[in-house]
Design a protein around this motif. Structure first.
Motif, mmCIF file in Angstrom:
data_model
loop_
_atom_site.group_PDB
_atom_site.id
_atom_site.type_symbol
_atom_site.label_atom_id
_atom_site.label_comp_id
_atom_site.label_asym_id
_atom_site.label_seq_id
_atom_site.Cartn_x
_atom_site.Cartn_y
_atom_site.Cartn_z
ATOM 1 N N ASP A 62 0.814 -1.207 0.000
ATOM 2 C CA ASP A 62 0.000 0.000 0.000
ATOM 3 C C ASP A 62 0.855 1.268 0.000
ATOM 4 O O ASP A 62 0.325 2.360 -0.145
ATOM 5 N N LYS A 63 2.159 1.125 0.121
ATOM 6 C CA LYS A 63 3.059 2.282 0.086
ATOM 7 C C LYS A 63 4.174 2.019 -0.920
ATOM 8 O O LYS A 63 4.716 0.930 -0.984
ATOM 9 N N LYS A 64 4.519 3.050 -1.658
ATOM 10 C CA LYS A 64 5.655 2.984 -2.581
ATOM 11 C C LYS A 64 6.858 3.722 -2.006
ATOM 12 O O LYS A 64 7.944 3.682 -2.563
ATOM 13 N N GLU A 65 6.625 4.395 -0.868
ATOM 14 C CA GLU A 65 7.686 5.195 -0.260
ATOM 15 C C GLU A 65 7.533 5.168 1.255
ATOM 16 O O GLU A 65 6.422 5.309 1.768
ATOM 17 N N ILE A 66 8.644 4.987 1.942
ATOM 18 C CA ILE A 66 8.683 5.057 3.402
ATOM 19 C C ILE A 66 9.737 6.094 3.751
ATOM 20 O O ILE A 66 10.880 6.001 3.283
ATOM 21 N N ARG A 67 9.358 7.090 4.569
ATOM 22 C CA ARG A 67 10.298 8.146 4.977
ATOM 23 C C ARG A 67 10.536 8.057 6.476
ATOM 24 O O ARG A 67 9.585 7.973 7.242
ATOM 25 N N VAL A 68 11.806 8.103 6.862
ATOM 26 C CA VAL A 68 12.182 8.061 8.282
ATOM 27 C C VAL A 68 13.317 9.056 8.529
ATOM 28 O O VAL A 68 13.925 9.566 7.592
ATOM 29 N N GLN A 164 7.730 -3.153 -4.832
ATOM 30 C CA GLN A 164 8.976 -2.489 -4.490
ATOM 31 C C GLN A 164 8.707 -1.014 -4.257
ATOM 32 O O GLN A 164 7.660 -0.492 -4.619
ATOM 33 N N GLY A 165 9.659 -0.366 -3.608
ATOM 34 C CA GLY A 165 9.518 1.061 -3.333
ATOM 35 C C GLY A 165 10.817 1.619 -2.802
ATOM 36 O O GLY A 165 11.858 0.963 -2.817
ATOM 37 N N LYS A 166 10.735 2.848 -2.308
ATOM 38 C CA LYS A 166 11.912 3.559 -1.821
ATOM 39 C C LYS A 166 11.798 3.771 -0.313
ATOM 40 O O LYS A 166 10.774 4.220 0.200
ATOM 41 N N PHE A 167 12.877 3.455 0.384
ATOM 42 C CA PHE A 167 13.036 3.705 1.817
ATOM 43 C C PHE A 167 13.929 4.929 1.903
ATOM 44 O O PHE A 167 15.127 4.852 1.618
ATOM 45 N N ILE A 168 13.345 6.065 2.258
ATOM 46 C CA ILE A 168 14.073 7.338 2.222
ATOM 47 C C ILE A 168 14.423 7.762 3.653
ATOM 48 O O ILE A 168 13.529 7.917 4.486
ATOM 49 N N VAL A 169 15.706 7.938 3.892
ATOM 50 C CA VAL A 169 16.191 8.362 5.207
ATOM 51 C C VAL A 169 16.604 9.817 5.075
ATOM 52 O O VAL A 169 17.442 10.163 4.245
#
Length: 170
Positions: A62-68, A164-169
Motif C-alpha cells: 500500500d506504500k511505494k515510499e517510506i520516509r524516516v 517495491q519502493g523507496k526507503f528514504i532516510v
C-alpha cells in the motif's frame, strides 16, 4: 373543513417530529467527526519512524515510499491483508543496503527457498521481516542508517516487479 385542518395539523406534527430526529442524527454525526479527528491527532503523536505497510493477494504494497529520520529507531510492521498461504502468496519486506542492485538481489533471492527467500550470508540486506501468509503480520526494529535512498521489495519469487519502493532516510 374541520377534517382538512385536523389533517394538516397532523401532517405538520409528523414532519416536525421527523426534523427533530434529523437534528439528533446531525449532532451525532458531528460528534463522530470530532471523535475521529481526535484519533488522527493521537496517531500523529507517534514517532515519525513508526510505519505500518500492508501487502495483499494482488501483489501490491500500500506504500511505494517510506520516509524516516536518520539515526533514530525505526519500527516497521508488515501486515499481509490477503487470504492466501505463504507458500502460494507469501510476502516479506526487505530493505536493501545502499548501492545493492534490486533485480540482481531478487534473482538470487528467488532460489533461497530454505531461508524464506533471503540469501544466506548476504550483506545486501539492511533489514527484513519474515515471510508472511494471509492474515499474518510481523514487526521489525532497527536503527535508521545514514541519510539516503534505499530500495525495499518483497523477495518472494517474481513479486519484486510490482512490490517495491523507496526507503528514504532524511
Amino acid at each position: 373543513m374541520l377534517s382538512k385542518i385536523t389533517a394538516c395539523l397532523f401532517a405538520v406534527a409528523i414532519v416536525s417530529c421527523g426534523d427533530a430526529k434529523k437534528e439528533k442524527k446531525e449532532e451525532k454525526f458531528q460528534y463522530e467527526q470530532e471523535a475521529s479527528s481526535s484519533k488522527k491527532a493521537d496517531t500523529s503523536e507517534k514517532s515519525e519512524n513508526t510505519v505500518v505497510i500492508t501487502a495483499n493477494d494482488m501483489m501490491k504494497f500500500d506504500k511505494k515510499e517510506i520516509r524516516v529520520k536518520a539515526g533514530q529507531k525505526v519500527v516497521i510492521t508488515l501486515k499481509h491483508i490477503g487470504k492466501l498461504d505463504k507458500k502460494v502468496m507469501g510476502h516479506n519486506l526487505v530493505i536493501l543496503n545502499s548501492g545493492v542492485d534490486l533485480v540482481a538481489f531478487a534473482t538470487e533471492a528467488a532460489s533461497a527457498v530454505d531461508s524464506e527467500y533471503i540469501p544466506e550470508g548476504t550483506d545486501a540486506v539492511l533489514a527484513h521481516t519474515k515471510m508472511l501468509g494471509g492474515g499474518e503480520s510481523a514487526t521489525i526494529e532497527f536503527e535508521a542508517p545514514e541519510a539516503g535512498t534505499y530500495d525495499f521489495l518483497c523477495s518472494f519469487p517474481g513479486h519484486f516487479a510490482s512490490m517495491q519502493g523507496k526507503f528514504i532516510v532524511e
